[in-house]
Design an enzyme around this catalytic site. Structure first.
Site, PDB file in Angstrom:
ATOM      1  N   GLN A 100       0.844  -1.197   0.000  1.00  0.00           N
ATOM      2  CA  GLN A 100       0.000   0.000   0.000  1.00  0.00           C
ATOM      3  C   GLN A 100       0.882   1.250   0.000  1.00  0.00           C
ATOM      4  O   GLN A 100       1.597   1.523   0.962  1.00  0.00           O
ATOM      5  CB  GLN A 100      -0.918   0.033   1.226  1.00  0.00           C
ATOM      6  CG  GLN A 100      -1.916   1.182   1.140  1.00  0.00           C
ATOM      7  CD  GLN A 100      -2.704   1.373   2.416  1.00  0.00           C
ATOM      8  OE1 GLN A 100      -2.161   1.843   3.415  1.00  0.00           O
ATOM      9  NE2 GLN A 100      -3.981   1.032   2.386  1.00  0.00           N
ATOM     10  N   HIS A 177      -3.373   4.154  -1.588  1.00  0.00           N
ATOM     11  CA  HIS A 177      -4.212   4.595  -0.467  1.00  0.00           C
ATOM     12  C   HIS A 177      -4.849   5.934  -0.861  1.00  0.00           C
ATOM     13  O   HIS A 177      -4.198   6.972  -0.883  1.00  0.00           O
ATOM     14  CB  HIS A 177      -3.355   4.761   0.787  1.00  0.00           C
ATOM     15  CG  HIS A 177      -4.153   4.816   2.053  1.00  0.00           C
ATOM     16  ND1 HIS A 177      -5.468   5.221   2.098  1.00  0.00           N
ATOM     17  CD2 HIS A 177      -3.819   4.513   3.344  1.00  0.00           C
ATOM     18  CE1 HIS A 177      -5.911   5.169   3.345  1.00  0.00           C
ATOM     19  NE2 HIS A 177      -4.921   4.738   4.122  1.00  0.00           N
ATOM     20  N   HIS A 180      -9.403   8.082   3.755  1.00  0.00           N
ATOM     21  CA  HIS A 180      -9.134   8.510   5.131  1.00  0.00           C
ATOM     22  C   HIS A 180      -8.470   9.884   5.251  1.00  0.00           C
ATOM     23  O   HIS A 180      -7.711  10.142   6.190  1.00  0.00           O
ATOM     24  CB  HIS A 180      -8.307   7.454   5.861  1.00  0.00           C
ATOM     25  CG  HIS A 180      -8.903   6.082   5.785  1.00  0.00           C
ATOM     26  ND1 HIS A 180     -10.260   5.851   5.698  1.00  0.00           N
ATOM     27  CD2 HIS A 180      -8.322   4.849   5.720  1.00  0.00           C
ATOM     28  CE1 HIS A 180     -10.491   4.561   5.611  1.00  0.00           C
ATOM     29  NE2 HIS A 180      -9.332   3.926   5.618  1.00  0.00           N
ATOM     30  N   TYR A 182      -6.034  11.263   3.774  1.00  0.00           N
ATOM     31  CA  TYR A 182      -4.640  11.443   3.408  1.00  0.00           C
ATOM     32  C   TYR A 182      -4.576  12.155   2.056  1.00  0.00           C
ATOM     33  O   TYR A 182      -5.602  12.577   1.516  1.00  0.00           O
ATOM     34  CB  TYR A 182      -3.927  10.090   3.412  1.00  0.00           C
ATOM     35  CG  TYR A 182      -3.901   9.452   4.786  1.00  0.00           C
ATOM     36  CD1 TYR A 182      -3.344  10.120   5.875  1.00  0.00           C
ATOM     37  CD2 TYR A 182      -4.458   8.187   5.008  1.00  0.00           C
ATOM     38  CE1 TYR A 182      -3.329   9.555   7.139  1.00  0.00           C
ATOM     39  CE2 TYR A 182      -4.450   7.613   6.276  1.00  0.00           C
ATOM     40  CZ  TYR A 182      -3.893   8.302   7.329  1.00  0.00           C
ATOM     41  OH  TYR A 182      -3.883   7.746   8.592  1.00  0.00           O
ATOM     42  N   ARG A 229      -7.633   1.798  -2.609  1.00  0.00           N
ATOM     43  CA  ARG A 229      -8.521   1.835  -1.434  1.00  0.00           C
ATOM     44  C   ARG A 229      -9.245   3.171  -1.414  1.00  0.00           C
ATOM     45  O   ARG A 229      -8.617   4.247  -1.461  1.00  0.00           O
ATOM     46  CB  ARG A 229      -7.720   1.666  -0.148  1.00  0.00           C
ATOM     47  CG  ARG A 229      -8.500   2.060   1.098  1.00  0.00           C
ATOM     48  CD  ARG A 229      -7.758   1.783   2.371  1.00  0.00           C
ATOM     49  NE  ARG A 229      -8.008   0.411   2.773  1.00  0.00           N
ATOM     50  CZ  ARG A 229      -8.008   0.009   4.059  1.00  0.00           C
ATOM     51  NH1 ARG A 229      -7.752   0.853   5.032  1.00  0.00           N
ATOM     52  NH2 ARG A 229      -8.242  -1.249   4.358  1.00  0.00           N
ATOM     53  N   GLY A 319      -9.032  -6.529   9.423  1.00  0.00           N
ATOM     54  CA  GLY A 319      -7.876  -5.797   9.912  1.00  0.00           C
ATOM     55  C   GLY A 319      -7.601  -6.087  11.376  1.00  0.00           C
ATOM     56  O   GLY A 319      -6.706  -6.845  11.722  1.00  0.00           O
ATOM     57  N   ARG A 320      -8.389  -5.473  12.260  1.00  0.00           N
ATOM     58  CA  ARG A 320      -8.147  -5.624  13.692  1.00  0.00           C
ATOM     59  C   ARG A 320      -8.197  -7.080  14.132  1.00  0.00           C
ATOM     60  O   ARG A 320      -7.451  -7.492  15.018  1.00  0.00           O
ATOM     61  CB  ARG A 320      -9.163  -4.792  14.471  1.00  0.00           C
ATOM     62  CG  ARG A 320      -8.989  -3.298  14.262  1.00  0.00           C
ATOM     63  CD  ARG A 320      -9.983  -2.482  15.048  1.00  0.00           C
ATOM     64  NE  ARG A 320      -9.863  -1.058  14.717  1.00  0.00           N
ATOM     65  CZ  ARG A 320     -10.588  -0.106  15.275  1.00  0.00           C
ATOM     66  NH1 ARG A 320     -11.488  -0.406  16.180  1.00  0.00           N
ATOM     67  NH2 ARG A 320     -10.423   1.161  14.907  1.00  0.00           N
TER      68      ARG A 320
END
Length: 363
Positions: A100, A177, A180, A182, A229, A319-320
């Site tokens: 990524q 990416h 979010h 960015y 993403r 993910g988590r």
């Protein structure tokens, strides 16, 4: 058998995969201070290589593109070897791995830049509220510098160079990416992009930087090995687009025009909710996209099985759940307990809370 489609081998986007489960990017701040991956990253990804596809943590294309310390990069050739060791080990386990590529934009800090002095950058001048963690501890975000046309071109070139290094490191592909808030996301969203030139204003202009960065990746990689993403409904850092449906409908049109291979679709606010406001049905984008779609955000075992059986997407990312469960695929298949990792160890450094979680068999 319930979940047969989720757990069976498949072929997507020209890649033979062990199953339809993906490791979602999980930034863990275990790189060296100068952005090198090493043995810790090799062990982390290898432990989780029972997934079909692994997507790495955010990997910066320039030093000032990091959103904090101890995050990895591919801004110089010397960083290739560490990632190659990761990839060789992952491939031995049968998984595919995408890198990524990332630029944090305004969500960085001058102390992270190449000379330790350059201000963070953004489409438009912007002072992000709150604090960023640095090697010197928490500090206020700094006023972001609005990129000039020449500086935009330099960043596009940095993405191209990082994509070339990712190929030399034997990644199977790259993910852009673009979520979010960015840098790429900040250009797309009207709350963070107030430019009045060719990179701002209309939807088409706000998509220009995205198109140029994707073009740079396509200079290096075949389209089917490029993933993106997006989080059309994300409210990261209290910014979003005020009218996301037409914006992201156009974004997916662009992806199809460029024949981009994969869509990593974050449904809702990451880790918060699947239906924030303003809301629209993201299944429209999944159907619109021409390639494989990875569904992402707050999926349970039951939701993932149902999504694959109904054809809502082609893979599901976790993910988590992968943080505390290196053998998550086996646990999901057996419907075994999932360890909820202690969040205090997420960014603590070293192997603790990173590569020391037991498998189901070990526990």
């Amino acid at each position: 058998m319930a979940g047969e489609k989720l757990f069976q081998p498949c072929e997507l986007g020209g890649l033979k995969l062990q199953n339809r489960i993906a490791l979602s990017p999980t930034t863990r701040a275990r790189a060296t201070p100068d952005g090198y991956a090493g043995d810790l990253q090799r062990d982390f990804y290898t432990q989780r290589a029972s997934a079909g596809i692994l997507i790495t943590e955010a990997t910066a294309v320039v030093p000032g593109g990091r959103g904090g310390p101890f995050l990895p990069g591919l801004w110089e050739d010397a960083q290739i070897d560490g990632w190659k060791q990761v990839n060789d080990s992952v491939h031995e386990k049968g998984a595919k791995i995408f890198c990524q590529l990332w630029h944090a934009g305004r969500l960085s800090h001058s102390s992270l830049s190449a000379d330790g002095k350059r201000a963070p950058v953004a489409p438009s001048e912007f002072l992000q509220p709150g604090k960023i963690f640095t090697e010197q501890g928490p500090q206020d975000y700094e006023l972001a510098h609005a990129l000039t046309i020449d500086e935009i071109a330099e960043i596009v070139s940095a993405y191209r160079d990082a994509a070339r290094r990712a190929k030399e490191a034997d990644f199977d592909g790259v993910e852009l990416h673009a979520a979010h808030s960015y840098l790429v996301s900040a250009f797309l969203n009207d709350m963070t992009n107030k430019r009045d030139d060719d990179y701002g204003g209309s939807i088409e202009n706000r998509c220009r930087f995205l198109k140029e960065v994707l073009g740079a990746l396509l200079d290096v990689w075949e389209p089917e090995r490029v993933m993106i993403r997006i989080a059309p409904l994300g409210h990261a850092y209290n910014t979003w687009d005020t009218n996301p449906e037409p914006l992201f409908t156009r974004v997916v049109d662009i992806l199809n025009e460029l024949k981009i291979g994969w869509l990593d679709l974050v449904e809702g606010d990451t880790g918060v909710t699947r239906k924030p406001e303003p809301y629209f049905d993201l299944s429209k984008l999944a159907r619109q996209f021409h390639g494989p779609v990875i569904l992402n955000n707050l999926y349970t075992r039951e939701m993932a099985i149902e999504a694959m059986e109904q054809g809502a997407g082609d893979m599901v990312a976790f993910g988590r759940a992968f943080i505390g469960n290196p053998d998550l695929v086996a646990r999901l298949e057996a419907d075994a307990p999932i360890i909820d990792a202690d969040q205090r160890a997420y960014y603590s450094g070293g192997a603790r809370g990173y590569t020391d979680f037991p498998t189901l068999a070990e526990s």
